[in-house]
Scaffold this motif. Structure first.
Motif, PDB file in Angstrom:
ATOM      1  N   GLY A  14      82.216 -35.494 -32.853  1.00 55.98           N
ATOM      2  CA  GLY A  14      83.173 -36.590 -32.784  1.00 55.98           C
ATOM      3  C   GLY A  14      83.245 -37.295 -31.440  1.00 55.98           C
ATOM      4  O   GLY A  14      84.239 -37.949 -31.146  1.00 55.98           O
ATOM      5  N   PHE A  15      82.193 -37.188 -30.645  1.00 56.90           N
ATOM      6  CA  PHE A  15      82.198 -37.895 -29.372  1.00 56.90           C
ATOM      7  C   PHE A  15      80.782 -38.063 -28.840  1.00 56.90           C
ATOM      8  O   PHE A  15      79.835 -37.512 -29.373  1.00 56.90           O
ATOM      9  CB  PHE A  15      83.057 -37.178 -28.326  1.00 56.90           C
ATOM     10  CG  PHE A  15      82.508 -35.854 -27.861  1.00 56.90           C
ATOM     11  CD1 PHE A  15      81.657 -35.793 -26.770  1.00 56.90           C
ATOM     12  CD2 PHE A  15      82.835 -34.678 -28.513  1.00 56.90           C
ATOM     13  CE1 PHE A  15      81.145 -34.573 -26.338  1.00 56.90           C
ATOM     14  CE2 PHE A  15      82.331 -33.463 -28.089  1.00 56.90           C
ATOM     15  CZ  PHE A  15      81.478 -33.409 -26.994  1.00 56.90           C
ATOM     16  N   PHE A  27      83.182 -41.661 -21.460  1.00 56.49           N
ATOM     17  CA  PHE A  27      83.372 -40.834 -22.648  1.00 56.49           C
ATOM     18  C   PHE A  27      83.636 -41.742 -23.843  1.00 56.49           C
ATOM     19  O   PHE A  27      84.413 -42.697 -23.752  1.00 56.49           O
ATOM     20  CB  PHE A  27      84.552 -39.893 -22.416  1.00 56.49           C
ATOM     21  CG  PHE A  27      84.880 -39.010 -23.572  1.00 56.49           C
ATOM     22  CD1 PHE A  27      84.064 -37.950 -23.915  1.00 56.49           C
ATOM     23  CD2 PHE A  27      86.021 -39.235 -24.336  1.00 56.49           C
ATOM     24  CE1 PHE A  27      84.364 -37.122 -24.984  1.00 56.49           C
ATOM     25  CE2 PHE A  27      86.332 -38.415 -25.402  1.00 56.49           C
ATOM     26  CZ  PHE A  27      85.499 -37.360 -25.726  1.00 56.49           C
ATOM     27  N   LEU A  28      82.998 -41.450 -24.976  1.00 53.83           N
ATOM     28  CA  LEU A  28      83.156 -42.249 -26.191  1.00 53.83           C
ATOM     29  C   LEU A  28      83.651 -41.371 -27.334  1.00 53.83           C
ATOM     30  O   LEU A  28      82.862 -40.677 -27.977  1.00 53.83           O
ATOM     31  CB  LEU A  28      81.825 -42.911 -26.575  1.00 53.83           C
ATOM     32  CG  LEU A  28      81.795 -43.683 -27.891  1.00 53.83           C
ATOM     33  CD1 LEU A  28      82.756 -44.868 -27.857  1.00 53.83           C
ATOM     34  CD2 LEU A  28      80.386 -44.150 -28.201  1.00 53.83           C
ATOM     35  N   PRO A  29      84.972 -41.368 -27.601  1.00 56.75           N
ATOM     36  CA  PRO A  29      85.476 -40.607 -28.750  1.00 56.75           C
ATOM     37  C   PRO A  29      85.253 -41.389 -30.043  1.00 56.75           C
ATOM     38  O   PRO A  29      85.188 -42.621 -30.033  1.00 56.75           O
ATOM     39  CB  PRO A  29      86.972 -40.472 -28.452  1.00 56.75           C
ATOM     40  CG  PRO A  29      87.298 -41.679 -27.636  1.00 56.75           C
ATOM     41  CD  PRO A  29      86.050 -41.990 -26.839  1.00 56.75           C
ATOM     42  N   SER A  30      85.127 -40.679 -31.149  1.00 54.71           N
ATOM     43  CA  SER A  30      84.900 -41.362 -32.431  1.00 54.71           C
ATOM     44  C   SER A  30      86.090 -42.243 -32.807  1.00 54.71           C
ATOM     45  O   SER A  30      85.926 -43.224 -33.521  1.00 54.71           O
ATOM     46  CB  SER A  30      84.614 -40.350 -33.532  1.00 54.71           C
ATOM     47  OG  SER A  30      85.703 -39.473 -33.683  1.00 54.71           O
ATOM     48  N   SER A  31      87.269 -41.926 -32.297  1.00 59.43           N
ATOM     49  CA  SER A  31      88.452 -42.737 -32.602  1.00 59.43           C
ATOM     50  C   SER A  31      88.366 -44.139 -31.999  1.00 59.43           C
ATOM     51  O   SER A  31      89.080 -45.043 -32.428  1.00 59.43           O
ATOM     52  CB  SER A  31      89.714 -42.030 -32.090  1.00 59.43           C
ATOM     53  OG  SER A  31      89.641 -41.849 -30.688  1.00 59.43           O
ATOM     54  N   SER A  38      81.163 -44.582 -38.321  1.00 62.74           N
ATOM     55  CA  SER A  38      81.402 -43.165 -38.028  1.00 62.74           C
ATOM     56  C   SER A  38      80.410 -42.592 -37.036  1.00 62.74           C
ATOM     57  O   SER A  38      80.631 -41.531 -36.468  1.00 62.74           O
ATOM     58  CB  SER A  38      81.363 -42.342 -39.319  1.00 62.74           C
ATOM     59  OG  SER A  38      80.101 -42.484 -39.933  1.00 62.74           O
ATOM     60  N   THR A  39      79.310 -43.294 -36.814  1.00 55.09           N
ATOM     61  CA  THR A  39      78.308 -42.824 -35.866  1.00 55.09           C
ATOM     62  C   THR A  39      77.563 -44.016 -35.280  1.00 55.09           C
ATOM     63  O   THR A  39      77.537 -45.093 -35.878  1.00 55.09           O
ATOM     64  CB  THR A  39      77.321 -41.840 -36.522  1.00 55.09           C
ATOM     65  OG1 THR A  39      76.495 -41.253 -35.521  1.00 55.09           O
ATOM     66  CG2 THR A  39      76.462 -42.517 -37.562  1.00 55.09           C
ATOM     67  N   VAL A  40      77.001 -43.827 -34.099  1.00 57.85           N
ATOM     68  CA  VAL A  40      76.193 -44.855 -33.450  1.00 57.85           C
ATOM     69  C   VAL A  40      74.946 -44.206 -32.884  1.00 57.85           C
ATOM     70  O   VAL A  40      74.959 -43.034 -32.518  1.00 57.85           O
ATOM     71  CB  VAL A  40      76.966 -45.595 -32.335  1.00 57.85           C
ATOM     72  CG1 VAL A  40      78.014 -46.509 -32.914  1.00 57.85           C
ATOM     73  CG2 VAL A  40      77.596 -44.626 -31.367  1.00 57.85           C
ATOM     74  N   GLN A  58      87.290 -43.278 -20.123  1.00 59.44           N
ATOM     75  CA  GLN A  58      87.199 -43.119 -21.570  1.00 59.44           C
ATOM     76  C   GLN A  58      87.193 -44.495 -22.211  1.00 59.44           C
ATOM     77  O   GLN A  58      87.967 -45.368 -21.838  1.00 59.44           O
ATOM     78  CB  GLN A  58      88.386 -42.305 -22.076  1.00 59.44           C
ATOM     79  CG  GLN A  58      88.385 -42.105 -23.567  1.00 59.44           C
ATOM     80  CD  GLN A  58      89.495 -41.167 -24.015  1.00 59.44           C
ATOM     81  OE1 GLN A  58      89.922 -40.303 -23.281  1.00 59.44           O
ATOM     82  NE2 GLN A  58      89.950 -41.355 -25.235  1.00 59.44           N
ATOM     83  N   ALA A  59      86.304 -44.691 -23.182  1.00 61.22           N
ATOM     84  CA  ALA A  59      86.185 -45.978 -23.873  1.00 61.22           C
ATOM     85  C   ALA A  59      87.323 -46.155 -24.869  1.00 61.22           C
ATOM     86  O   ALA A  59      87.736 -45.216 -25.540  1.00 61.22           O
ATOM     87  CB  ALA A  59      84.851 -46.070 -24.589  1.00 61.22           C
ATOM     88  N   LEU A  60      87.816 -47.389 -24.928  1.00 59.81           N
ATOM     89  CA  LEU A  60      88.839 -47.779 -25.900  1.00 59.81           C
ATOM     90  C   LEU A  60      88.371 -49.028 -26.620  1.00 59.81           C
ATOM     91  O   LEU A  60      87.611 -49.823 -26.069  1.00 59.81           O
ATOM     92  CB  LEU A  60      90.161 -48.089 -25.185  1.00 59.81           C
ATOM     93  CG  LEU A  60      90.769 -46.985 -24.341  1.00 59.81           C
ATOM     94  CD1 LEU A  60      91.958 -47.535 -23.584  1.00 59.81           C
ATOM     95  CD2 LEU A  60      91.193 -45.832 -25.220  1.00 59.81           C
TER      96      LEU A  60
END
Length: 127
Positions: A14-15, A27-31, A38-40, A58-60
């Motif tokens: 998930g990240f 940091f890239l969280p799945s949220s 759902s994925t990259v 952290q990415a937003l």
């Protein structure tokens, strides 16, 4: 907004992490991924907001700029050719299963060939 590329992303965990255009890791969280994503894949370009979390940047609110083209899709075999390969694979696996029913595994050279064919078919199907 900063831009960058996906370094890696694990959808099971998930990240992942992004590399910004100026070389920082984020940091890239799945949220943070857009709805329906759902994925990259690594190399996908993104635009994103950045917030400082407990462990760093952290990415937003990520926005995909361009998806990485699928190399597999460009080089995969035509469907008609895959149908013939699949039929041959079925015959090969059927012969192997008869030996397994008699308690015998294929010898290592034959087993390697079967595994190679299975991986090749799987790679052509998984794009």
């Amino acid at each position: 907004m900063p831009t960058g590329k996906v370094k890696w992303f694990d959808s099971n965990k998930g990240f992942g992490f992004l590399a910004t255009d100026d070389g920082q890791e984020v940091f890239l969280p799945s949220s943070a991924l857009p709805a329906g994503v759902s994925t990259v894949k690594p190399g996908t370009r993104m635009e994103f907001g950045v917030a400082q979390g407990r462990r760093g940047a952290q990415a937003l609110s990520v926005r995909l700029l361009e998806r990485t083209p699928s190399v597999a899709r460009n080089v995969r075999k035509p469907a008609e050719e895959m149908a013939v390969i699949t039929e041959d694979l079925i015959k090969l696996l059927d012969g192997m299963s008869n030996g397994l029913r008699r308690g015998r595994y294929p010898d290592s050279a034959h087993g390697r060939k079967i595994a190679t064919i299975l991986r090749t078919v799987a790679d052509n199907l998984d794009v």
